[in-house]
Design a protein around this motif. Structure first.
Motif, PDB file in Angstrom:
ATOM      1  N   PRO A 151      -4.249   3.036   4.006  1.00 31.77           N
ATOM      2  CA  PRO A 151      -5.458   2.675   4.749  1.00 31.77           C
ATOM      3  C   PRO A 151      -5.134   1.894   6.017  1.00 31.77           C
ATOM      4  CG  PRO A 151      -5.750   2.270   2.400  1.00 31.77           C
ATOM      5  CD  PRO A 151      -4.304   2.610   2.594  1.00 31.77           C
ATOM      6  N   HIS A 152      -5.880   2.183   7.077  1.00 35.22           N
ATOM      7  CA  HIS A 152      -5.615   1.553   8.369  1.00 35.22           C
ATOM      8  C   HIS A 152      -6.899   1.551   9.192  1.00 35.22           C
ATOM      9  CE1 HIS A 152      -4.979   5.900   8.673  1.00 35.22           C
ATOM     10  NE2 HIS A 152      -5.476   5.788   9.895  1.00 35.22           N
ATOM     11  N   GLY A 153      -6.972   0.677  10.184  1.00 34.38           N
ATOM     12  CA  GLY A 153      -8.148   0.592  11.043  1.00 34.38           C
ATOM     13  C   GLY A 153      -8.414  -0.842  11.456  1.00 34.38           C
ATOM     14  N   LYS A 154      -9.485  -1.054  12.224  1.00 30.77           N
ATOM     15  CA  LYS A 154      -9.724  -2.378  12.800  1.00 30.77           C
ATOM     16  C   LYS A 154     -10.132  -3.414  11.761  1.00 30.77           C
ATOM     17  CE  LYS A 154     -14.560  -1.570  14.169  1.00 30.77           C
ATOM     18  NZ  LYS A 154     -15.513  -1.594  15.305  1.00 30.77           N
ATOM     19  N   HIS A 155     -10.612  -2.978  10.610  1.00 32.44           N
ATOM     20  CA  HIS A 155     -10.995  -3.936   9.565  1.00 32.44           C
ATOM     21  C   HIS A 155      -9.916  -4.087   8.495  1.00 32.44           C
ATOM     22  CE1 HIS A 155     -14.932  -4.219  11.300  1.00 32.44           C
ATOM     23  NE2 HIS A 155     -15.174  -2.934  11.112  1.00 32.44           N
ATOM     24  N   ALA A 156      -8.767  -3.458   8.695  1.00 37.09           N
ATOM     25  CA  ALA A 156      -7.678  -3.501   7.707  1.00 37.09           C
ATOM     26  C   ALA A 156      -6.518  -4.337   8.236  1.00 37.09           C
ATOM     27  CB  ALA A 156      -7.203  -2.088   7.385  1.00 37.09           C
TER      28      ALA A 156
ATOM     29  N   ASP B 194      12.434  -3.397  -4.231  1.00 37.47           N
ATOM     30  CA  ASP B 194      13.627  -3.949  -3.582  1.00 37.47           C
ATOM     31  C   ASP B 194      13.296  -4.985  -2.508  1.00 37.47           C
ATOM     32  OD1 ASP B 194      15.352  -2.290  -5.092  1.00 37.47           O
ATOM     33  OD2 ASP B 194      14.966  -0.623  -3.724  1.00 37.47           O
ATOM     34  N   THR B 195      12.005  -5.168  -2.208  1.00 34.78           N
ATOM     35  CA  THR B 195      11.598  -6.146  -1.203  1.00 34.78           C
ATOM     36  C   THR B 195      10.693  -7.191  -1.858  1.00 34.78           C
ATOM     37  OG1 THR B 195       9.678  -4.810  -0.557  1.00 34.78           O
ATOM     38  CG2 THR B 195      11.744  -4.416   0.617  1.00 34.78           C
ATOM     39  N   ALA B 196      10.102  -8.059  -1.033  1.00 33.50           N
ATOM     40  CA  ALA B 196       9.162  -9.050  -1.553  1.00 33.50           C
ATOM     41  C   ALA B 196       7.782  -8.391  -1.676  1.00 33.50           C
ATOM     42  CB  ALA B 196       9.150 -10.285  -0.667  1.00 33.50           C
ATOM     43  N   LEU B 197       6.717  -9.054  -1.272  1.00 32.32           N
ATOM     44  CA  LEU B 197       5.360  -8.576  -1.533  1.00 32.32           C
ATOM     45  C   LEU B 197       4.689  -8.040  -0.271  1.00 32.32           C
ATOM     46  CD1 LEU B 197       4.190 -11.537  -3.790  1.00 32.32           C
ATOM     47  CD2 LEU B 197       5.046  -9.291  -4.535  1.00 32.32           C
ATOM     48  N   ASP B 198       3.839  -7.042  -0.459  1.00 34.60           N
ATOM     49  CA  ASP B 198       3.021  -6.493   0.617  1.00 34.60           C
ATOM     50  C   ASP B 198       1.553  -6.817   0.350  1.00 34.60           C
ATOM     51  OD1 ASP B 198       5.459  -5.378   1.320  1.00 34.60           O
ATOM     52  OD2 ASP B 198       4.560  -3.505   1.989  1.00 34.60           O
ATOM     53  N   VAL B 199       0.762  -6.851   1.405  1.00 32.59           N
ATOM     54  CA  VAL B 199      -0.668  -7.142   1.276  1.00 32.59           C
ATOM     55  C   VAL B 199      -1.469  -6.118   2.063  1.00 32.59           C
ATOM     56  CG1 VAL B 199      -2.520  -8.803   1.734  1.00 32.59           C
ATOM     57  CG2 VAL B 199      -0.278  -9.618   1.003  1.00 32.59           C
ATOM     58  N   LEU B 200      -2.518  -5.592   1.428  1.00 32.71           N
ATOM     59  CA  LEU B 200      -3.563  -4.851   2.135  1.00 32.71           C
ATOM     60  C   LEU B 200      -4.841  -5.664   1.993  1.00 32.71           C
ATOM     61  CD1 LEU B 200      -4.814  -2.368   3.572  1.00 32.71           C
ATOM     62  CD2 LEU B 200      -5.331  -1.475   1.278  1.00 32.71           C
TER      63      LEU B 200
ATOM     64  N   ASP C  75      -0.267 -17.308  12.270  1.00 35.54           N
ATOM     65  CA  ASP C  75      -1.655 -17.743  12.265  1.00 35.54           C
ATOM     66  C   ASP C  75      -2.363 -17.271  10.994  1.00 35.54           C
ATOM     67  OD1 ASP C  75      -1.367 -18.898  14.768  1.00 35.54           O
ATOM     68  OD2 ASP C  75      -2.002 -17.062  15.823  1.00 35.54           O
ATOM     69  N   PRO C  76      -3.326 -18.016  10.494  1.00 36.69           N
ATOM     70  CA  PRO C  76      -4.082 -17.583   9.318  1.00 36.69           C
ATOM     71  C   PRO C  76      -4.856 -16.294   9.604  1.00 36.69           C
ATOM     72  CG  PRO C  76      -4.449 -19.917   9.765  1.00 36.69           C
ATOM     73  CD  PRO C  76      -3.735 -19.360  10.956  1.00 36.69           C
ATOM     74  N   VAL C  77      -5.027 -15.498   8.557  1.00 40.01           N
ATOM     75  CA  VAL C  77      -5.861 -14.296   8.628  1.00 40.01           C
ATOM     76  C   VAL C  77      -7.136 -14.628   7.866  1.00 40.01           C
ATOM     77  CG1 VAL C  77      -6.036 -11.836   8.164  1.00 40.01           C
ATOM     78  CG2 VAL C  77      -3.793 -12.866   8.639  1.00 40.01           C
ATOM     79  N   THR C  78      -8.273 -14.621   8.557  1.00 37.74           N
ATOM     80  CA  THR C  78      -9.503 -15.172   7.984  1.00 37.74           C
ATOM     81  C   THR C  78     -10.541 -14.100   7.655  1.00 37.74           C
ATOM     82  OG1 THR C  78     -10.461 -15.501  10.170  1.00 37.74           O
ATOM     83  CG2 THR C  78      -9.161 -17.318   9.261  1.00 37.74           C
ATOM     84  N   ASP C  79     -11.567 -14.516   6.921  1.00 40.34           N
ATOM     85  CA  ASP C  79     -12.769 -13.724   6.642  1.00 40.34           C
ATOM     86  C   ASP C  79     -12.470 -12.428   5.891  1.00 40.34           C
ATOM     87  OD1 ASP C  79     -14.233 -15.656   8.007  1.00 40.34           O
ATOM     88  OD2 ASP C  79     -13.917 -14.641   9.930  1.00 40.34           O
TER      89      ASP C  79
ATOM     90  N   LEU D 141     -11.482  -8.330   0.698  1.00 40.06           N
ATOM     91  CA  LEU D 141     -10.636  -7.690  -0.318  1.00 40.06           C
ATOM     92  C   LEU D 141      -9.183  -8.005  -0.010  1.00 40.06           C
ATOM     93  CD1 LEU D 141     -10.917  -4.044  -1.608  1.00 40.06           C
ATOM     94  CD2 LEU D 141      -8.772  -4.834  -0.610  1.00 40.06           C
ATOM     95  N   SER D 142      -8.425  -8.398  -1.047  1.00 39.52           N
ATOM     96  CA  SER D 142      -7.014  -8.738  -0.856  1.00 39.52           C
ATOM     97  C   SER D 142      -6.207  -8.133  -1.997  1.00 39.52           C
ATOM     98  CB  SER D 142      -6.810 -10.257  -0.846  1.00 39.52           C
ATOM     99  OG  SER D 142      -7.723 -10.893   0.020  1.00 39.52           O
ATOM    100  N   ILE D 143      -5.411  -7.131  -1.697  1.00 41.88           N
ATOM    101  CA  ILE D 143      -4.575  -6.466  -2.701  1.00 41.88           C
ATOM    102  C   ILE D 143      -3.116  -6.804  -2.408  1.00 41.88           C
ATOM    103  CG2 ILE D 143      -3.802  -4.250  -3.608  1.00 41.88           C
ATOM    104  CD1 ILE D 143      -6.549  -3.122  -2.921  1.00 41.88           C
ATOM    105  N   VAL D 144      -2.443  -7.374  -3.378  1.00 44.37           N
ATOM    106  CA  VAL D 144      -1.033  -7.741  -3.252  1.00 44.37           C
ATOM    107  C   VAL D 144      -0.212  -6.734  -4.046  1.00 44.37           C
ATOM    108  CG1 VAL D 144       0.676  -9.554  -3.606  1.00 44.37           C
ATOM    109  CG2 VAL D 144      -1.702 -10.162  -3.080  1.00 44.37           C
TER     110      VAL D 144
END
Length: 321
Positions: A271-276, A239-245, A206-210, A213-216
């Motif tokens: 960083p972690h939490g309900k808005h991350a 050694d892997t593909a891409l990560d996103v915060l 499913d799409p992640v909306t709204d 900030l998007s860090i790849v």
């Protein structure tokens, strides 16, 4: 060994005398041509020429921007680790994320010694890279594809990078304090910090909306504050593909919380939490925005975009380590 040294004369932490010492040290071990860059994109042109001529090695002496240009030149016709020249990096910028993420010393002279040792011992690794391009069917579809080595950003953090570049063009020196000041200004002037405009789309999910900030990330750490590594996506790896915060809110309490988490981040926890939102090892995904937003790759501001398609390419380039 036929090698090319690409040196950026504007590199923050190297002088002409240091460059001469490094060139002499490298030339004693290989057939070396040294070229000083003269314009934006020159390092890319030199990397492309080195690939065309079948050189064995290209050494980038400069910051992350110089490395990015060389990599884009080497991979002009696509990744081919077994055929393309190997890449070596001698850090000369203010942060040098790519070199440090590879485990190299952050001092140009020490890094040169480590490079010579690695060549004698034939130490190398094949790293994955990220590729970003305009999305088909959007107004950005004609934007050419470009490789990045350690990170890209769409939205808030790219705005900070753009502000820093403006200050540097006015004669300000690139320092960590300058980045912090511009970060605060970007925060207070960010029009979308409470209601994000970015949507992340990927196959089979499913799409992640709204998102605001998007860090790849292509590796970890994401960057450094002085000698302190900051881990936006601790699992990210060459050694892997891409990560996103991604964050979907940048209210004052949220910024305080996530900034603290970032400053105290470790290789085990970011960083972690309900808005991350944290996503790991993505091969293909797209970031769309309802409004044009700043975009950056490897710390280089590339203007405004409305849609960017990302591809994580494993085993893209051989690097001396």
């Amino acid at each position: 060994m036929r090698a090319l040294l690409v040196a950026n004369p504007a590199a923050t932490t190297t002088s002409a005398r240091t460059r001469d010492v490094l060139i002499h040290a490298l030339a004693s071990e290989m057939k070396l041509e040294a070229v000083t860059t003269e314009y934006r994109g020159h390092a890319r042109d030199l990397g492309r020429k080195a690939a065309h001529e079948g050189l064995d090695l290209v050494v980038a002496l400069g910051g992350d921007g110089t490395v990015n240009e060389v990599v884009n030149g080497l991979l002009h016709n696509g990744p081919d680790p077994d055929r393309l020249p190997r890449l070596a990096v001698v850090p000369g910028g203010s942060t040098n994320v790519f070199a440090r993420a590879l485990g190299l010393p952050n001092d140009a002279v020490e890094a040169t010694g480590a490079l010579l040792d690695a060549l004698r011992e034939e130490r190398e690794r094949t790293v994955g890279l990220g590729l970003a391009a305009g999305s088909p069917g959007t107004e950005d579809e004609s934007v050419p594809a470009r490789w990045f080595t350690f990170c890209a950003g769409f939205g808030f953090d790219a705005g900070v990078v753009g502000r820093v570049e403006q200050q540097r063009e006015r004669g300000k020196r690139s320092t960590h304090a300058l980045y912090v000041r511009q970060l605060m200004r970007q925060f207070w002037e960010e029009p979308n910090r409470r209601h994000g405009t970015v949507t992340l789309e990927r196959p089979g999910a499913d799409p992640v909306t709204d998102l605001v900030l998007s860090i790849v990330c292509n590796t970890s750490p994401w960057t450094y504050l002085g000698n302190r590594p900051l881990y936006a996506s601790p699992e990210a790896s060459f050694d892997t593909a891409l990560d996103v915060l991604a964050l979907n809110r940048l209210s004052t309490p949220a910024v305080a919380r996530y900034a603290t988490q970032l400053l105290t981040s470790t290789p085990e926890r970011g960083p972690h939490g309900k808005h991350a939102v944290s996503l790991h090892d993505l091969t293909d995904f797209t970031l769309h925005s309802k409004v044009p937003l700043p975009f950056q790759m490897d710390g280089d501001h590339l203007g405004l975009r409305t849609s960017v398609r990302f591809t994580g390419v494993r085993r893209a380039l051989r690097v001396i380590v």
